[in-house]
Design a protein around this motif. Sequence first.
Motif, mmCIF file in Angstrom:
data_model
loop_
_atom_site.group_PDB
_atom_site.id
_atom_site.type_symbol
_atom_site.label_atom_id
_atom_site.label_comp_id
_atom_site.label_asym_id
_atom_site.label_seq_id
_atom_site.Cartn_x
_atom_site.Cartn_y
_atom_site.Cartn_z
ATOM 1 N N ASP A 205 0.995 3.988 -2.912
ATOM 2 C CA ASP A 205 0.699 5.384 -2.561
ATOM 3 C C ASP A 205 1.841 6.306 -2.999
ATOM 4 O O ASP A 205 1.601 7.409 -3.504
ATOM 5 N N ASP B 223 -0.495 -9.142 -6.098
ATOM 6 C CA ASP B 223 -1.551 -8.271 -5.571
ATOM 7 C C ASP B 223 -2.639 -8.065 -6.627
ATOM 8 O O ASP B 223 -2.344 -7.913 -7.820
ATOM 9 N N ASP C 161 0.837 -1.207 0.000
ATOM 10 C CA ASP C 161 0.000 0.000 0.000
ATOM 11 C C ASP C 161 0.870 1.255 0.000
ATOM 12 O O ASP C 161 0.556 2.243 -0.684
ATOM 13 N N GLN C 162 1.939 1.190 0.766
ATOM 14 C CA GLN C 162 2.858 2.337 0.844
ATOM 15 C C GLN C 162 3.567 2.560 -0.504
ATOM 16 O O GLN C 162 3.713 3.697 -0.965
ATOM 17 N N ARG D 246 -4.310 -5.610 -7.452
ATOM 18 C CA ARG D 246 -4.251 -4.338 -8.190
ATOM 19 C C ARG D 246 -3.198 -4.342 -9.302
ATOM 20 O O ARG D 246 -3.203 -3.481 -10.178
#
Length: 377
Positions: free
Chosen positions: A198, A285, A194-195, A287
Motif C-alpha cells: 500500500d 507472496d 499489505d502495508q 502478488r
Amino acid sequence: MLFKAFLLVVSLALAVTAVPPHVKRAACSNGRSANDARCCVWFDVLDDIQADEGLFEGGQCVEEAHESLRLTFHDAIAFSPTQGYVSELTILFVPYLLIVIVGHSGGGADGSIIAHSDEELKDPANNGVDEIIEKLRPLAIKHNVSFGDFIQFAGAVGVSNCMGGPRLQFLAGRSNDSTAAPAGLVPKPEDPIDQILDRMADAGFSANELVDLLASHSVAAQDTIDPTIQGHPFDSTPSTFDSQFFVETLLKGTSFPGNGSNVGEAESPYPGEFRLLSDQVIARDSRTACEWQSFITDHDAMVSKFTAAMAKMAVLGQDVNSLVDCSEVIPTPATLATKVAVIPAGLSLDDIEASCSETPFPTISVAPGAETSVAAV
Ligand code: HEM
Ligand SMILES: *[C@@H]1O[C@H](CO)[C@@H](O)[C@H](O)[C@H]1NC(C)=O
Ligand SMILES: *[C@@H]1O[C@H](CO)[C@@H](O)[C@H](O)[C@H]1NC(C)=O
Ligand SMILES: *[C@@H]1O[C@H](CO)[C@@H](O)[C@H](O)[C@H]1NC(C)=O
C-alpha cells in the motif's frame, strides 16, 4: 545555370537546417564535454567520489556505494500524495486549501534526509543511514550542489561501480530547499506486506516495481537489524549486481547468522547470510513471487526494470521539465561473465521454496564445492 544556382541554394539551406541544434557541447574540466554546461560540475563530483582516497575508494562497489544507493530510496520514498499536513483547523476553515496542501507530505527526492537529518533520523526506518548522510553532506556543500541531486548522483555512481550494475539515468537541478518528511513513510522490514504494498502504491509503484527496485538488495548488507553481526550480506555476491539475491532469498531458511531472531529478520539458508523479513515475504507472496522468480535467469530484465523504476523514484516530487539530463556523466559498469544465478554449493533445487504459481521454477545449476558460507563485507 539558374537551375544549378537554385540547387546550390537549396542544398546550402538543407545543410544549415540539418545541423542539430545541440551540436555545440559545453566544455568541462580535463578536456571533457557535456550536452549542457550545468552538467560539468558533476564530472568534478565524479572525480572526487571515485578517487582512490574518495568516497568509493577508487570506483569500487564498497559499503559506501551500497549505503549511497540505499539513501536514494530513503530520501525519495518519503513522498505521499494522500497524506498531507492538514490540521483540523485547515479542514474546518479553508476547505479549498486542502487540495493545495494534500500532496505535499514529504517532498520526495528533495534531499530532506540530509537537510533535516536530525528530524528524519528519528524514524526507526532510517536506522543506519546516519553514517552515509554525514559522508555526503560535506561533499555536496563543497561542490555547491543540492542535497537532493547529490543523493541521486552518489547512488547512481555507487551502483555503477558494482559489476553487472545498471547505468542509471541522472537528472540534475533539484532545489536545495526542503522540509522534513514525516515519520512512517519509509517501509520497515517487519511491516506486514499489505502495508508495504500500500505504501509503495501510494508513492506510485506497483507490486512488480517494488520487486524491480529490490534488485538493489543484490548489493546489500545489514548493520542495524542484528548489530552483533554488522556487514553480513543479503546474498553470496554483495559486490556484484547479479541475480543471486533472487535465488538465495527463495531457499528454505534454516538458521540465523547472528544473535538469534531480531525484529525484521528471517532465517537464512547458510552460515553468515542475512535475510530481511520483508524480502522473505515479498519473494513468496502471490502478488510479487513471479516477478521475483523471473530475475533468476534474466539479469538483463533485472537491470532494465531496475533502471526504469529508479528513474521514476529519483524524480518523486520533482518537476521533471525543470531538470537537465546529465546521465552521460554516470560511468558504464563492468559486465558480468555469467548472468544466470546458481544454487549455492551444498544446497539443491529441493531447498527452493518455489512460489510463482504461473511459471515452473527454472532449472539452474548447483555451484560445486563445499557448503557455502559468507563473511561480513
Ligand atoms: C520494502 C522495502 C524495503 C525495506 C523494508 C528495506 C529494508 C532494508 C534494511 C532493513 C536494510 C539493512 C540496513 C542496515 O541494517 O544497515 C536495507 C539495506 C539496503 N537497502 Fe533496502 N529496503 C527496502 C527497499 C529498498 C529499495 C527500494 C532500495 C533501492 C535503492 C534499497 C536499497 C538498499 C541497499 C542498497 C541496502 C544495503 C545497504 C548497505 O549495505 O549498507 N532498499 N534495506
Ligand atoms: C543547501 O542547504 C544547506 C543547509 O541545509 C547549506 O548548507 C548548503 O550550502 C546548501 N547548498 C546549496 C547548493 O545551496
Ligand atoms: C552556489 O550555487 C548557487 C546557485 O545554486 C549560486 O547562486 C552561488 O553563487 C554558488 N556559490 C558559489 C560559491 O559558487
Ligand atoms: C544476544 O541476545 C540476548 C537476548 O536474546 C542478549 O541478552 C545478549 O546480550 C545478546 N548478545 C549480544 C552480543 O548482543
